[in-house]
Design a protein around this motif. Structure first.
Motif, PDB file in Angstrom:
ATOM      1  N   LEU A 144      74.111  57.052 144.251  1.00 14.33           N
ATOM      2  CA  LEU A 144      75.065  57.941 144.323  1.00 14.33           C
ATOM      3  C   LEU A 144      75.557  58.257 143.054  1.00 14.33           C
ATOM      4  O   LEU A 144      76.501  57.495 142.641  1.00 14.33           O
ATOM      5  N   VAL A 145      75.479  59.467 142.679  1.00 15.39           N
ATOM      6  CA  VAL A 145      76.227  60.106 141.711  1.00 15.39           C
ATOM      7  C   VAL A 145      77.429  60.833 142.122  1.00 15.39           C
ATOM      8  O   VAL A 145      77.567  61.771 142.794  1.00 15.39           O
ATOM      9  N   LYS A 146      78.545  60.036 141.513  1.00 11.30           N
ATOM     10  CA  LYS A 146      80.085  60.873 142.145  1.00 11.30           C
ATOM     11  C   LYS A 146      80.242  62.066 141.378  1.00 11.30           C
ATOM     12  O   LYS A 146      79.919  62.166 140.007  1.00 11.30           O
ATOM     13  N   ASP A 147      80.688  63.263 142.137  1.00  8.51           N
ATOM     14  CA  ASP A 147      80.911  64.365 141.456  1.00  8.51           C
ATOM     15  C   ASP A 147      82.193  64.287 140.528  1.00  8.51           C
ATOM     16  O   ASP A 147      83.190  63.480 141.075  1.00  8.51           O
ATOM     17  N   LYS A 148      82.387  65.029 139.381  1.00 11.00           N
ATOM     18  CA  LYS A 148      83.623  64.746 138.670  1.00 11.00           C
ATOM     19  C   LYS A 148      84.564  65.402 139.027  1.00 11.00           C
ATOM     20  O   LYS A 148      85.700  65.395 138.639  1.00 11.00           O
ATOM     21  N   ARG A 149      84.529  66.340 140.000  1.00  7.22           N
ATOM     22  CA  ARG A 149      85.637  67.377 140.476  1.00  7.22           C
ATOM     23  C   ARG A 149      86.286  66.972 141.817  1.00  7.22           C
ATOM     24  O   ARG A 149      87.426  66.714 142.174  1.00  7.22           O
ATOM     25  N   ILE A 150      85.271  66.502 142.725  1.00  4.68           N
ATOM     26  CA  ILE A 150      85.801  66.256 144.037  1.00  4.68           C
ATOM     27  C   ILE A 150      85.372  64.950 144.543  1.00  4.68           C
ATOM     28  O   ILE A 150      84.277  64.597 144.537  1.00  4.68           O
ATOM     29  N   SER A 151      86.252  63.937 144.870  1.00  8.69           N
ATOM     30  CA  SER A 151      85.891  62.535 144.778  1.00  8.69           C
ATOM     31  C   SER A 151      85.099  62.293 146.193  1.00  8.69           C
ATOM     32  O   SER A 151      84.574  61.157 146.453  1.00  8.69           O
ATOM     33  N   SER A 152      85.034  63.179 147.425  1.00  8.18           N
ATOM     34  CA  SER A 152      84.243  63.025 148.300  1.00  8.18           C
ATOM     35  C   SER A 152      82.835  63.559 148.372  1.00  8.18           C
ATOM     36  O   SER A 152      82.177  63.446 149.438  1.00  8.18           O
ATOM     37  N   LEU A 153      82.547  63.971 147.094  1.00  9.00           N
ATOM     38  CA  LEU A 153      80.912  64.659 146.990  1.00  9.00           C
ATOM     39  C   LEU A 153      79.961  63.579 146.225  1.00  9.00           C
ATOM     40  O   LEU A 153      80.758  63.034 145.003  1.00  9.00           O
ATOM     41  N   PHE A 154      78.872  63.257 146.684  1.00  9.44           N
ATOM     42  CA  PHE A 154      78.035  62.597 145.985  1.00  9.44           C
ATOM     43  C   PHE A 154      76.587  63.282 145.840  1.00  9.44           C
ATOM     44  O   PHE A 154      76.397  64.249 146.719  1.00  9.44           O
ATOM     45  N   LEU A 155      75.895  62.810 144.945  1.00  6.21           N
ATOM     46  CA  LEU A 155      74.537  63.505 144.816  1.00  6.21           C
ATOM     47  C   LEU A 155      73.581  62.262 144.742  1.00  6.21           C
ATOM     48  O   LEU A 155      73.552  61.142 143.946  1.00  6.21           O
ATOM     49  N   ILE A 156      72.505  62.402 145.386  1.00  3.74           N
ATOM     50  CA  ILE A 156      71.297  61.540 144.980  1.00  3.74           C
ATOM     51  C   ILE A 156      70.131  62.381 144.194  1.00  3.74           C
ATOM     52  O   ILE A 156      69.553  63.262 144.908  1.00  3.74           O
ATOM     53  N   PRO A 157      70.075  62.053 142.848  1.00  4.63           N
ATOM     54  CA  PRO A 157      69.328  62.882 142.210  1.00  4.63           C
ATOM     55  C   PRO A 157      67.641  62.807 142.683  1.00  4.63           C
ATOM     56  O   PRO A 157      67.189  61.607 143.015  1.00  4.63           O
ATOM     57  N   ALA A 158      66.760  63.764 142.202  1.00  6.78           N
ATOM     58  CA  ALA A 158      65.269  63.548 142.328  1.00  6.78           C
ATOM     59  C   ALA A 158      64.952  62.782 141.395  1.00  6.78           C
ATOM     60  O   ALA A 158      65.586  62.648 140.295  1.00  6.78           O
ATOM     61  N   SER A 159      63.593  62.313 141.490  1.00 10.49           N
ATOM     62  CA  SER A 159      63.176  61.442 140.376  1.00 10.49           C
ATOM     63  C   SER A 159      62.328  62.711 139.313  1.00 10.49           C
ATOM     64  O   SER A 159      61.708  63.593 139.903  1.00 10.49           O
ATOM     65  N   GLN A 160      62.273  62.275 138.017  1.00 10.43           N
ATOM     66  CA  GLN A 160      61.497  63.232 137.162  1.00 10.43           C
ATOM     67  C   GLN A 160      60.309  63.056 136.911  1.00 10.43           C
ATOM     68  O   GLN A 160      59.389  64.026 136.754  1.00 10.43           O
ATOM     69  N   ILE A 161      59.771  61.724 136.760  1.00 12.21           N
ATOM     70  CA  ILE A 161      58.428  61.217 136.697  1.00 12.21           C
ATOM     71  C   ILE A 161      57.466  61.079 137.860  1.00 12.21           C
ATOM     72  O   ILE A 161      56.608  61.193 137.458  1.00 12.21           O
ATOM     73  N   ASP A 162      58.111  60.888 139.043  1.00 12.55           N
ATOM     74  CA  ASP A 162      57.194  60.563 140.190  1.00 12.55           C
ATOM     75  C   ASP A 162      56.607  61.792 140.717  1.00 12.55           C
ATOM     76  O   ASP A 162      57.110  63.016 140.346  1.00 12.55           O
ATOM     77  N   GLN A 163      55.485  61.845 141.519  1.00 16.06           N
ATOM     78  CA  GLN A 163      54.911  62.561 142.450  1.00 16.06           C
ATOM     79  C   GLN A 163      55.678  62.906 143.636  1.00 16.06           C
ATOM     80  O   GLN A 163      56.369  61.907 144.192  1.00 16.06           O
ATOM     81  N   LYS A 164      55.315  63.973 144.212  1.00 20.11           N
ATOM     82  CA  LYS A 164      56.013  64.317 145.644  1.00 20.11           C
ATOM     83  C   LYS A 164      55.579  63.432 146.566  1.00 20.11           C
ATOM     84  O   LYS A 164      56.030  62.991 147.672  1.00 20.11           O
ATOM     85  N   GLU A 165      54.316  62.734 146.403  1.00 26.98           N
ATOM     86  CA  GLU A 165      53.720  61.772 147.269  1.00 26.98           C
ATOM     87  C   GLU A 165      54.447  60.403 147.244  1.00 26.98           C
ATOM     88  O   GLU A 165      54.211  59.411 147.874  1.00 26.98           O
ATOM     89  N   ALA A 166      55.435  60.064 146.266  1.00 24.33           N
ATOM     90  CA  ALA A 166      56.061  58.925 146.042  1.00 24.33           C
ATOM     91  C   ALA A 166      56.716  58.513 147.246  1.00 24.33           C
ATOM     92  O   ALA A 166      57.230  57.496 147.330  1.00 24.33           O
ATOM     93  N   ILE A 167      57.329  59.358 148.056  1.00 24.36           N
ATOM     94  CA  ILE A 167      57.940  59.368 149.324  1.00 24.36           C
ATOM     95  C   ILE A 167      57.191  60.007 150.469  1.00 24.36           C
ATOM     96  O   ILE A 167      56.667  60.817 150.560  1.00 24.36           O
ATOM     97  N   ASN A 168      57.480  59.247 151.526  1.00 25.35           N
ATOM     98  CA  ASN A 168      56.948  59.807 153.041  1.00 25.35           C
ATOM     99  C   ASN A 168      58.311  60.381 153.869  1.00 25.35           C
ATOM    100  O   ASN A 168      59.365  59.932 153.629  1.00 25.35           O
ATOM    101  N   ALA A 169      57.692  60.806 154.638  1.00 23.08           N
ATOM    102  CA  ALA A 169      58.765  61.460 155.792  1.00 23.08           C
ATOM    103  C   ALA A 169      59.509  60.351 156.555  1.00 23.08           C
ATOM    104  O   ALA A 169      60.797  60.505 156.777  1.00 23.08           O
TER     105      ALA A 169
END
Lengths: 93, 264
Positions: B75-100
């Motif tokens: 979880l990456v915490k937003d620098k402006r609002i403390s109740s907001l977080f982000l889970i980033p995408a991966s840059q190197i993996d393929q879309k198939e790296a995750i399933n439904a």
């Protein structure tokens, strides 16, 4: 630009958006029905054959089209010119 | 607690999904809600950049689902609002790296702790789309008033109806000047064509480009037409009855006369 066009333009009518809307409605109809050009042609042929079993119709003048409107139900219009001895009568359904 | 998981999708790329996700997330968080944004566009990571938190990224969503880290660590915490977080995408993996199923599990876990889980869906209707939709309970479809995005939106709406039910629509980049000239589909045209519920209209606005440059989404700076529009959208998501301002470009006199003369 004629005066009429100018007036229409002022009211937002006559611009390219009308073309966008009618083209979209047409293409989405095929999308939603899952009808490819191939399937459409097959359907057209089947209907033509079915009618021809019973009536003498003019294949040249035979048309089939889909009509949609945002408010009304979607419809398929088939038009088949029927040969009735003397001359041709066009029955549209 | 069980939060709401909402996927932001469009079919067509480049219509403003990521910008919409960032702004809605910030809008909801600034109303006091606990929000997590998930960048579902694996291989093309962008939400962190739009949010301006790209320098804080350590782990990503593929690390989470493959067990390389705990969800909390990603979880990456937003620098402006403390109740907001982000889970980033991966840059190197393929879309198939995750399933439904993995996406569904992650979303269920996050819903325990957050009021809102917003999923930024990749363009297209392939695996990445299916993953993002699997993780959601509701959907927002973003389109611009152009022929290809509207066509693709229709396709996506059709696909969503079988799984998540009726999505809500955001019409982005509406140019009042072009609508006024009759050279752009207006809100009624788009609704006639797509027949879904309208969540909001975001006007074409240079502020969005500037916000992207700086990593400070428009909703943070009150006063910009697009920022205000996203603020209203966030309040509508929270159930407030915020009227959608008539942004069809006609002044009322011209509109009334037009109705008399042209019957519309």
């Amino acid at each position: 630009m004629t005066l009429t066009e100018r007036i229409q333009h002022f009211f937002g009518k006559g611009g390219s958006k009308d073309a966008a809307k009618s083209r979209l409605l047409l293409v989405l109809q095929d999308d939603r029905l899952g009808l490819t050009a191939e399937k459409k042609e097959a359907l057209r042929k089947d209907i033509l054959e079915a009618i021809r079993k019973h009536l003498d119709i003019d294949a040249e003048g035979f048309t089939m089209e889909f009509v949609s409107s945002p408010t009304d139900q979607n419809k398929m219009h088939v038009s088949a010119p029927v040969q009735v001895g003397r001359g041709t009568v066009n029955f549209s359904k | 607690m069980s939060g709401r998981a909402i996927v932001v999708t469009s079919g067509k790329g480049g219509v403003g999904k990521t910008t919409a996700t960032a702004n809605i997330g910030l809008g909801l968080a600034s109303q006091g809600k606990k929000v997590v944004l998930i960048d579902g566009d694996i291989g093309l990571r962008n939400l962190d950049l739009i949010m301006g938190v790209e320098n804080r990224v350590v782990y990503n969503i593929v690390d989470v689902v493959s067990g390389r880290c705990q969800p909390r660590q990603a979880l990456v915490k937003d620098k402006r609002i403390s109740s907001l977080f982000l889970i980033p995408a991966s840059q190197i993996d393929q879309k198939e790296a995750i399933n439904a199923d993995q996406m569904r599990d992650l979303s269920a876990q996050l819903k325990e702790e957050f009021d809102f889980v917003l999923i930024d869906c990749p363009a297209g209707i392939e695996q990445g789309f299916r993953n993002a939709v699997a993780a959601a309970d509701e959907a927002i479809v973003v389109t611009t008033p152009d022929v290809s995005p509207v066509r693709d939106a229709d396709r996506v709406i059709g696909l969503l109806q079988s799984s998540l039910g009726e999505p809500q629509l955001i019409i982005n980049r509406m140019s009042m000047a072009m609508v006024k000239r009759g050279d752009m589909l207006d809100q009624q045209d788009v609704l006639d064509i797509l027949a879904v519920r309208l969540l909001g209209i975001v006007p074409e606005d240079e502020a969005v480009v500037i916000a992207g440059n700086k990593g400070t989404p428009v909703v943070l700076n009150g006063g910009s037409p697009s920022g205000d529009a996203y603020g209203r959208i966030a309040r509508r998501i929270l159930g407030e009855d915020v009227p959608i301002p008539e942004l069809n470009g006609h002044n009322s006199l011209a509109k009334r006369l037009g109705k008399i003369l042209f019957g519309r």
